[in-house]
Design an enzyme around this catalytic site. Structure first.
Site, short mmCIF file in Angstrom:
data_model
loop_
_atom_site.label_atom_id
_atom_site.label_comp_id
_atom_site.label_asym_id
_atom_site.label_seq_id
_atom_site.Cartn_x
_atom_site.Cartn_y
_atom_site.Cartn_z
N PHE A 107 30.37 2.42 31.64
CA PHE A 107 30.82 1.84 29.70
C PHE A 107 31.98 3.35 30.14
CE2 PHE A 107 29.75 4.68 26.53
CZ PHE A 107 28.18 5.77 26.85
N LYS A 108 31.20 4.45 30.68
CA LYS A 108 31.86 5.89 30.44
C LYS A 108 33.15 6.24 31.40
CE LYS A 108 27.73 8.85 30.60
NZ LYS A 108 26.73 7.64 30.02
#
Ligand SMILES: *Cc1c(COP(=O)(O)O)cnc(C)c1O
Length: 461
Positions: A107-108
């Site tokens: 998700f970064k």
């Protein structure tokens, strides 16, 4: 829109200043002077468009909406799913919010892809060049490399502990082929890498000479970008939602709180931070005490955090934006290693909609097996901390949404250990193995890293 520091001793700045600085000069974290009211997504509104609208509310006059639309379209065009953050149903009243369709499968990417666009845009306008430094235990470095590779006005230096990150994590950083990305493999551990970066930022002269900047999880633009998928989930599912957020530095969970404060979650706000055996965050919520403990290694390494840095922003809110109380709390914490939260903060914390719980290592692996049995899906160990926590929660009419923070394929060793199965590697990651890896081994010293950065900064002058 002005940004102020949670410690109250730094001048207010605009969105550009808050983004490019990362940490405020008084050691605090930037927050908007007030939360803007933002209209929830309209039915059918595309993700990139929602992101542009939300970021525009935070950027104020700094970046026109039309320019943000272009930047968001570019950032989210790199995702392999047209919805960017799709929801999939995993149980009778339960969903996974899949945040792993970006270039590095975690998700970064969602925040980093747009941050890189914003940096290049702002630097193009000001005619500056920046040197971005980041220490990584795995996911952040890859996401930053994928996002900043080829940026026109920024160089990226990544410090990772040599042979202490997984092979696939290393591939994402070392195969960009971009000459503005430098990978330094230090003969030490992640704490050594982090300490060097911290010391480097402590040298104001060096910082201004090479134009140093950071993109770690305290960067406000990351929080703002992450509030988008809370809004799109609410719009897609409707009704009352209960988010469960696998947490480390708490940037992700704080983004949910911010979305609620901006009016993006009309169904109400409830989010449970799920942490692994590094349970500082759940101790904060459940005992009201901030206490130091060194991080231990777990199957969910991206959450092996001893001090959840974004909690400071929440503390600022629950003290009624009392910067003196925040500063005193963190000063005492630094000196004594343990400090009770101010009383008013403890009682207000329980009214924020946020709470926290901790899942141990064996329950995490057991959950990965159980989830496979129930759905036929392999999940990553971080996501499993979330689904295990969701299982423990009291029954509720709210729809439970667990944030799936990485793809199983990013942690094949742990997935195989837990389930006996090897996850399929998506094509976009599989091709990396054929590319040559570029990284430089270096001794873990501030002097060596500084020298390498100076050398890069002086290139072509
Ligand atoms: C970074 C990360 C987390 C933790 O997110 P925070 O915003 O630090 O709480 C959880 N899962 C994965 C896979 C991550 O990379």
């Amino acid at each position: 829109m002005k940004y102020i520091s949670t410690r109250g001793q730094a001048p207010a700045t605009d969105f550009a200043g808050a983004c490019l600085a990362g940490l405020a000069p008084d050691g605090g974290l930037y927050v908007p002077e007030s939360f803007p009211k933002i209209a929830p997504p309209a039915p059918g509104e595309a993700y990139a468009g929602v992101a542009a609208r939300i970021l525009s509310a935070f950027a104020g006059d700094t970046i026109p909406l039309d320019d943000l639309k272009v930047l968001c379209a570019r950032a989210y065009g790199t995702f392999s799913h047209q919805c960017v953050a799709p929801l999939t149903q995993s149980g009778p009243n339960a969903w996974l919010l899949e945040l792993h369709h970006g270039p590095t499968l975690a998700f970064k990417d969602i925040a980093m892809q747009i941050i890189a666009q914003i940096y290049d845009y702002l630097l193009d306008r000001s005619g500056e060049r920046m040197m971005i430094v980041c220490a990584t235990s795995g996911d952040t470095g890859g996401a930053a490399a994928a996002a900043f590779a080829g940026a026109r006005h920024a160089d990226l230096v990544i410090l990772h502990p040599h042979e202490r990150i997984s092979p696939i994590q290393r591939l994402f950083m070392t195969t960009t082929g971009a000459d503005n990305v430098i990978n330094l493999a230090l003969d030490g551990d992640f704490d050594d890498c982090q300490a060097i970066v911290k010391d480097m930022f402590g040298d104001r002269d060096f910082v201004s000479r090479v134009h140093l900047s950071g993109v770690n999880s305290i960067n406000w633009a990351r929080v703002a970008a992450q509030s988008v998928y809370y809004a799109t989930s609410q719009a897609a599912l409707g009704g009352q939602l209960r988010f469960v957020v696998p947490s480390g530095n708490m940037g992700d969970a704080l983004a949910g709180y911010v979305a609620a404060r901006c009016g993006l979650l009309p169904g109400g706000f409830e989010a449970v931070c799920a942490v692994n055996e590094n349970d500082a965050l759940s101790r904060l919520f459940n005992t009201g005490v901030m206490s130091r403990a060194s991080a231990v290694a777990t199957p969910s390494p991206a959450m092996d955090i001893s001090v959840p840095s974004n909690f400071e922003r929440l503390l600022f809110e629950v003290t009624g934006r009392d910067a003196d109380a925040v500063r005193t709390t963190y000063d005492r914490y630094r000196q004594a290693g343990e400090v009770p939260l101010p009383e008013v903060a403890v009682s207000r914390l329980s009214c924020t909609g946020l709470s926290a719980g901790s899942i141990n290592n064996s329950d995490t692996l057991e959950e990965m097996r159980r989830f496979l049995g129930e759905t036929g899906w392999l999940i990553c160990p971080h996501t499993a901390v979330g689904t295990a926590e969701a299982r423990r929660l009291p029954a509720s009419d709210a729809k439970t949404v667990v944030l799936a923070t990485a793809a199983a394929a990013k942690f094949p060793e742990t997935v195989e250990e837990a389930t006996g199965q090897l996850p399929v590697v998506p094509a976009r990651a599989a091709v990396l193995a054929a590319r040559g890896e570029v990284f430089e081994r270096l001794e873990p010293s501030l002097a060596a890293v500084r020298q390498r950065i100076e050398q890069h900064a002086g290139r072509g002058r």
